[in-house]
Design a protein around this motif. Structure first.
Motif, PDB file in Angstrom:
ATOM      1  N   HIS A 175       3.468  10.925  -3.732  1.00 20.01           N
ATOM      2  CA  HIS A 175       4.127  10.809  -2.434  1.00 20.01           C
ATOM      3  C   HIS A 175       5.604  11.121  -2.548  1.00 20.01           C
ATOM      4  N   SER A 184       0.929   4.902   1.958  1.00 22.11           N
ATOM      5  CA  SER A 184       0.321   5.533   3.125  1.00 22.11           C
ATOM      6  C   SER A 184       0.718   7.002   3.228  1.00 22.11           C
ATOM      7  N   ASP A 234       0.816   9.919   6.183  1.00 20.12           N
ATOM      8  CA  ASP A 234       0.690  10.281   7.590  1.00 20.12           C
ATOM      9  C   ASP A 234       0.079  11.676   7.665  1.00 20.12           C
ATOM     10  N   ASP A 281      -4.761   1.227  -1.018  1.00 16.82           N
ATOM     11  CA  ASP A 281      -4.466  -0.161  -1.345  1.00 16.82           C
ATOM     12  C   ASP A 281      -4.005  -0.255  -2.797  1.00 16.82           C
ATOM     13  N   VAL A 331       4.502   0.141  -2.903  1.00 12.92           N
ATOM     14  CA  VAL A 331       4.756   0.536  -1.520  1.00 12.92           C
ATOM     15  C   VAL A 331       5.311   1.955  -1.509  1.00 12.92           C
ATOM     16  N   ARG A 338       5.388   5.814   1.161  1.00 18.06           N
ATOM     17  CA  ARG A 338       4.974   6.481   2.397  1.00 18.06           C
ATOM     18  C   ARG A 338       5.347   7.948   2.313  1.00 18.06           C
ATOM     19  N   SER A 345       0.839  -1.190   0.000  1.00 19.18           N
ATOM     20  CA  SER A 345       0.000   0.000   0.000  1.00 19.18           C
ATOM     21  C   SER A 345       0.873   1.239   0.000  1.00 19.18           C
ATOM     22  N   THR A 371      -4.436   5.084   4.077  1.00 20.99           N
ATOM     23  CA  THR A 371      -3.823   3.963   3.368  1.00 20.99           C
ATOM     24  C   THR A 371      -4.531   3.774   2.037  1.00 20.99           C
ATOM     25  N   LEU A 426      -3.556   8.114   9.693  1.00 21.83           N
ATOM     26  CA  LEU A 426      -2.858   7.470   8.578  1.00 21.83           C
ATOM     27  C   LEU A 426      -3.862   7.071   7.494  1.00 21.83           C
ATOM     28  N   ASP A 485      -7.249   5.173   9.335  1.00 22.81           N
ATOM     29  CA  ASP A 485      -7.353   4.435  10.588  1.00 22.81           C
ATOM     30  C   ASP A 485      -8.308   5.134  11.553  1.00 22.81           C
ATOM     31  N   SER A 509      -9.439  -5.901  -2.489  1.00 18.82           N
ATOM     32  CA  SER A 509      -8.140  -5.381  -2.083  1.00 18.82           C
ATOM     33  C   SER A 509      -7.029  -6.214  -2.722  1.00 18.82           C
TER      34      SER A 509
END
Length: 368
Positions: free
Chosen positions: A258, A4, A6, A228, A232, A234, A2, A226, A224, A219, A280
């Motif tokens: 990102h 993510s 922040d 899917d 990868v 962040r 995923s 996310t 956070l 979340d 997913s």
């Protein structure tokens, strides 16, 4: 797998949902060059390509790597501006002005993202000052073809000239076809942006993101986000904001900016011909792994023709009931079979709908 974001401490007023003419143009150019990714747009792409001036078509071929794989960060210049809290301009001209405000280093690094196989993990490569980094960039470009080597060399030698060339190219695309496209879709994009903003204000971030895509979530603490994807990454909003950009031509892509040092952004399709809640990446992996076993493939063939009990399957395949139960359990956990009770008997059957969508689900997943 995923990507993510922040968002710890990010107030809702720094989350914006805004259409972007330049991002939409980038997506449109991608759809024109990769019609296989966008089967629903083949008619539009054929019509546009048929009426393109040959000279403009040739110029587009010179830099199609900026949008063929997906579109480059040069199409979201607002994200690279100081303060990390800018939003897209209301017109293509305004966004091209934002592009002019990026530093040469930012523009070059973003433009060479695909040519030189760079990653967001190395945003400070000093492409304009380090000869070793430049040689490496040219070596990597060579593997992609001679026109990419030429473009890379021109970009490294004289960024302002290439930036001016790129701006003129986008303006010519606007005159040739995009102005008509934008006039047709901008009201729909604006309406979607208003709807998402209203959801954000009245029901909160979780509901707004759920409406963006079933592949985007946050979340419980709303710290956070996310996304899917089969990749990868962040990033963090830090002291900046978060921008959600709707696109009418983006499906099946869900694009997350990102890049380190740039404002976080998500470009999402406002409509999808597929499922409202796509499976997913974990579900796709589970389903494909479940079907990879030869015994389970034979069971699927059996269960595609009707509903059977574990005992019936054991007799038909010359296996014990516990062995069959384990394989049925794997298929059931993957969501590939349904189970129903008929009196004292429990029958299993292949979910033809789920299995028939697996190919398109996989394509959507890898392109997401």
């Amino acid at each position: 797998m995923s990507v993510s974001i922040d968002i710890s401490g990010l107030p809702l007023e720094r989350i914006h949902v805004v259409p972007s003419p330049l991002a939409e143009l980038g997506m449109a150019l991608h759809a024109l060059s990769e019609t296989g990714h966008h089967p629903g747009l083949q008619g539009w792409a054929t019509a546009v390509n048929a009426r393109l001036d040959p000279c403009l078509a040739d110029r587009l071929c010179e830099a199609d790597f900026l949008w063929r794989t997906t579109f480059s960060d040069v199409f979201t210049p607002f994200a690279g501006l100081p303060g990390l809290n800018e939003i897209p301009g209301a017109t293509l001209a305004e966004e091209l002005d934002q592009l002019d405000k990026l530093t040469d280093e930012q523009f070059v690094d973003a433009a060479l993202e695909f040519t030189c196989q760079s990653t967001y993990a190395e945003p400070d490569r000093k492409l304009l000052s380090d000869p070793a980094v430049q040689r490496r960039a040219l070596d990597l470009a060579a593997a992609r073809g001679p026109h990419q080597v030429r473009f890379t060399q021109r970009l490294l030698d004289d960024p302002p000239v290439v930036r001016a060339w790129f701006r003129t190219l986008m303006e010519d695309c606007d005159e040739a076809f995009f102005a008509d496209t934008w006039a047709r879709v901008r009201h729909q994009l604006a309406a979607d942006a208003r709807h998402k903003t209203e959801l954000l204000r009245r029901k909160g971030l979780s509901e707004a993101l759920k409406d963006v895509s079933g592949a985007v979530g946050v979340d419980e603490d709303e710290r956070l986000i996310t996304v899917d994807k089969m990749s990868v990454g962040r990033t963090t909003t830090g002291g900046g904001g978060l921008v959600l950009v709707p696109t009418s031509v983006g499906w099946p892509h869900l694009w997350v900016l990102h890049r380190k040092g740039w404002q976080a952004s998500i470009t999402y399709p406002i409509s999808s011909p597929g499922l409202i809640a796509p499976p997913s990446v974990e579900q796709l992996t589970q389903r494909m792994a479940a079907l990879a076993h030869p015994v389970r493939m034979r069971l699927c063939r059996h269960l595609a023709r009707g509903a059977y009990t574990t005992s019936e399957l054991a007799d038909a395949h010359g296996m014990t009931a516990p062995e069959i139960s384990r394989h049925v359990g794997v298929l059931k956990k993957a969501g590939l079979i349904t189970t129903r009770r008929r009196g004292r008997y429990v029958q299993h059957q292949l979910d033809i709908g789920v299995v028939s969508r697996l190919g398109s689900d996989f394509i959507e997943g890898v392109l997401r």
